[in-house]
Motif scaffolding. Structure first.
Motif, PDB file in Angstrom:
ATOM      1  N   PHE A   4      57.270  51.992  36.089  1.00 39.38           N
ATOM      2  CA  PHE A   4      55.975  51.466  36.417  1.00 39.38           C
ATOM      3  C   PHE A   4      54.959  52.196  37.336  1.00 39.38           C
ATOM      4  O   PHE A   4      53.928  52.586  37.116  1.00 39.38           O
ATOM      5  CB  PHE A   4      56.322  50.054  37.109  1.00 39.38           C
ATOM      6  N   SER A 134      49.543  40.103  29.620  1.00 40.36           N
ATOM      7  CA  SER A 134      50.466  41.131  29.258  1.00 40.36           C
ATOM      8  C   SER A 134      49.649  42.224  28.988  1.00 40.36           C
ATOM      9  O   SER A 134      48.568  42.176  28.565  1.00 40.36           O
ATOM     10  CB  SER A 134      50.979  40.474  27.914  1.00 40.36           C
ATOM     11  N   GLU A 136      49.934  46.655  28.209  1.00 42.20           N
ATOM     12  CA  GLU A 136      50.696  47.867  27.635  1.00 42.20           C
ATOM     13  C   GLU A 136      49.831  49.451  28.056  1.00 42.20           C
ATOM     14  O   GLU A 136      48.724  49.323  27.603  1.00 42.20           O
ATOM     15  CB  GLU A 136      50.998  47.851  26.242  1.00 42.20           C
ATOM     16  N   LEU A 140      54.111  51.477  28.286  1.00 44.97           N
ATOM     17  CA  LEU A 140      54.807  50.482  29.142  1.00 44.97           C
ATOM     18  C   LEU A 140      54.440  49.274  29.043  1.00 44.97           C
ATOM     19  O   LEU A 140      53.231  48.781  29.382  1.00 44.97           O
ATOM     20  CB  LEU A 140      54.867  51.414  30.764  1.00 44.97           C
ATOM     21  N   LYS A 141      54.988  48.457  29.036  1.00 42.07           N
ATOM     22  CA  LYS A 141      54.858  46.759  28.833  1.00 42.07           C
ATOM     23  C   LYS A 141      54.903  46.126  30.186  1.00 42.07           C
ATOM     24  O   LYS A 141      56.219  46.383  30.768  1.00 42.07           O
ATOM     25  CB  LYS A 141      55.388  46.299  27.452  1.00 42.07           C
ATOM     26  N   PHE A 142      54.181  45.249  30.575  1.00 43.35           N
ATOM     27  CA  PHE A 142      54.397  44.549  31.888  1.00 43.35           C
ATOM     28  C   PHE A 142      53.493  43.429  31.891  1.00 43.35           C
ATOM     29  O   PHE A 142      52.455  43.379  31.050  1.00 43.35           O
ATOM     30  CB  PHE A 142      54.157  45.378  32.949  1.00 43.35           C
ATOM     31  N   ASN A 143      53.619  42.252  32.635  1.00 39.96           N
ATOM     32  CA  ASN A 143      52.767  41.244  32.918  1.00 39.96           C
ATOM     33  C   ASN A 143      52.100  41.293  34.164  1.00 39.96           C
ATOM     34  O   ASN A 143      52.805  41.707  35.283  1.00 39.96           O
ATOM     35  CB  ASN A 143      53.711  40.036  32.469  1.00 39.96           C
ATOM     36  N   VAL A 189      52.806  41.589  39.767  1.00 38.46           N
ATOM     37  CA  VAL A 189      53.516  42.232  38.577  1.00 38.46           C
ATOM     38  C   VAL A 189      54.967  41.720  38.179  1.00 38.46           C
ATOM     39  O   VAL A 189      55.846  41.745  38.867  1.00 38.46           O
ATOM     40  CB  VAL A 189      53.407  43.932  38.813  1.00 38.46           C
ATOM     41  N   ASN A 191      57.967  42.812  35.160  1.00 37.96           N
ATOM     42  CA  ASN A 191      58.290  43.272  34.101  1.00 37.96           C
ATOM     43  C   ASN A 191      58.939  42.478  32.998  1.00 37.96           C
ATOM     44  O   ASN A 191      58.459  42.390  31.987  1.00 37.96           O
ATOM     45  CB  ASN A 191      59.218  44.300  34.624  1.00 37.96           C
ATOM     46  N   ASP A 192      59.659  41.398  33.200  1.00 31.07           N
ATOM     47  CA  ASP A 192      60.442  40.688  32.381  1.00 31.07           C
ATOM     48  C   ASP A 192      60.119  39.244  32.613  1.00 31.07           C
ATOM     49  O   ASP A 192      60.638  38.985  33.925  1.00 31.07           O
ATOM     50  CB  ASP A 192      61.809  40.908  32.168  1.00 31.07           C
ATOM     51  N   ASN A 215      62.346  43.489  39.157  1.00 35.66           N
ATOM     52  CA  ASN A 215      61.641  42.796  38.208  1.00 35.66           C
ATOM     53  C   ASN A 215      59.941  42.756  38.689  1.00 35.66           C
ATOM     54  O   ASN A 215      59.188  42.562  37.683  1.00 35.66           O
ATOM     55  CB  ASN A 215      62.180  41.671  37.898  1.00 35.66           C
ATOM     56  N   CYS A 216      59.726  42.853  39.757  1.00 32.40           N
ATOM     57  CA  CYS A 216      58.370  42.606  40.174  1.00 32.40           C
ATOM     58  C   CYS A 216      57.816  43.921  41.296  1.00 32.40           C
ATOM     59  O   CYS A 216      57.993  43.785  42.199  1.00 32.40           O
ATOM     60  CB  CYS A 216      58.114  41.320  41.132  1.00 32.40           C
TER      61      CYS A 216
END
Length: 228
Positions: A4, A134, A136, A140-143, A189, A191-192, A215-216
């Motif tokens: 990230f 969401s 990309e 790289l995909k993240f939310n 942020v 990730n999952d 994860n954040c």
């Protein structure tokens, strides 16, 4: 392996503002909500109007446009709400960055995104109106979770809706719509999403710090290009 941090740094020039801010003349005030801040008494924390007045006065004293801070901060302020209590250990570690400013402050999308989910998390001390987008970037995909928003901006949303870079898609909510907090943006942020929709823990137990921070990742990697 793309991380990230690497992706955000390598694409910094493509990231827009989240909130109106001009680094040439606007000021930010870092706000500390740990036990070191002895000014925040139980009386102030227990009354959202008093808490809001305290923040406004702090910003006015130094002519700052916004207050900012909070990532990986062990906060005592969550004692104001039972929402953060558990039997074995209260949740106190903040996983996002907060930007404190006036209600109705516009929120902009920093990069093309789609709506992951949204909800009105209306417990006392919760996010209130919440939108999760969401992204990309460079594969790289993240939310990103945007919390404490104006409720009206949930009306025209649907999962999968495209939100263009630079578009205003929300405003900061008043306390009756934002979980009864002084107006601010919670920017986190994720990730999952781990199956969550319209919600994700923004505060965790200190004993789970390593898991949640993995994860954040640090939202300042995005916000600093807008705010510093």
């Amino acid at each position: 392996m793309k991380t990230f941090e690497n992706v955000i740094r390598n694409n910094a020039s493509l990231l827009g503002n989240v909130i109106d801010f001009n680094k040439n003349f606007d000021k930010l005030l870092p706000l500390d909500f740990t036990k070191r801040n002895t000014e925040l008494t139980d009386k102030i924390l227990g009354n959202t109007v008093l808490f809001s007045t305290w923040i406004d006065e702090k910003l006015n004293d130094v002519e700052a446009r916004y207050g900012i801070g909070g990532y990986d901060e062990h906060r005592t302020i969550y004692s104001r709400s039972s929402h953060f209590n558990t039997i074995e250990e209260p949740r106190r570690l903040h996983l996002g960055v907060d930007v404190w400013g006036p209600a109705t402050t516009p929120i902009y999308n920093f990069y093309d995104a789609v709506v992951h989910s949204f909800a009105n998390n209306n417990n006392f001390g919760d996010y209130g109106a919440t939108i999760i987008l969401s992204y990309e970037i460079d594969g790289l995909k993240f939310n990103v979770l945007y919390g404490h928003l104006s409720l009206a901006y949930l009306d025209d949303l649907h999962e999968g809706k495209f939100i263009a870079a630079g578009k205003k898609f929300a405003e900061l909510g008043v306390m009756e719509e934002n979980g009864y907090w002084p107006p601010h943006l919670h920017f986190q942020v994720i990730n999952d999403m781990e199956g969550f929709k319209g919600d994700y823990p923004g505060v965790c137990k200190f004993s789970e710090r390593e898991k949640y921070l993995a994860n954040c990742p640090d939202p300042n990697l995005i916000l600093k290009y807008s705010f510093y």
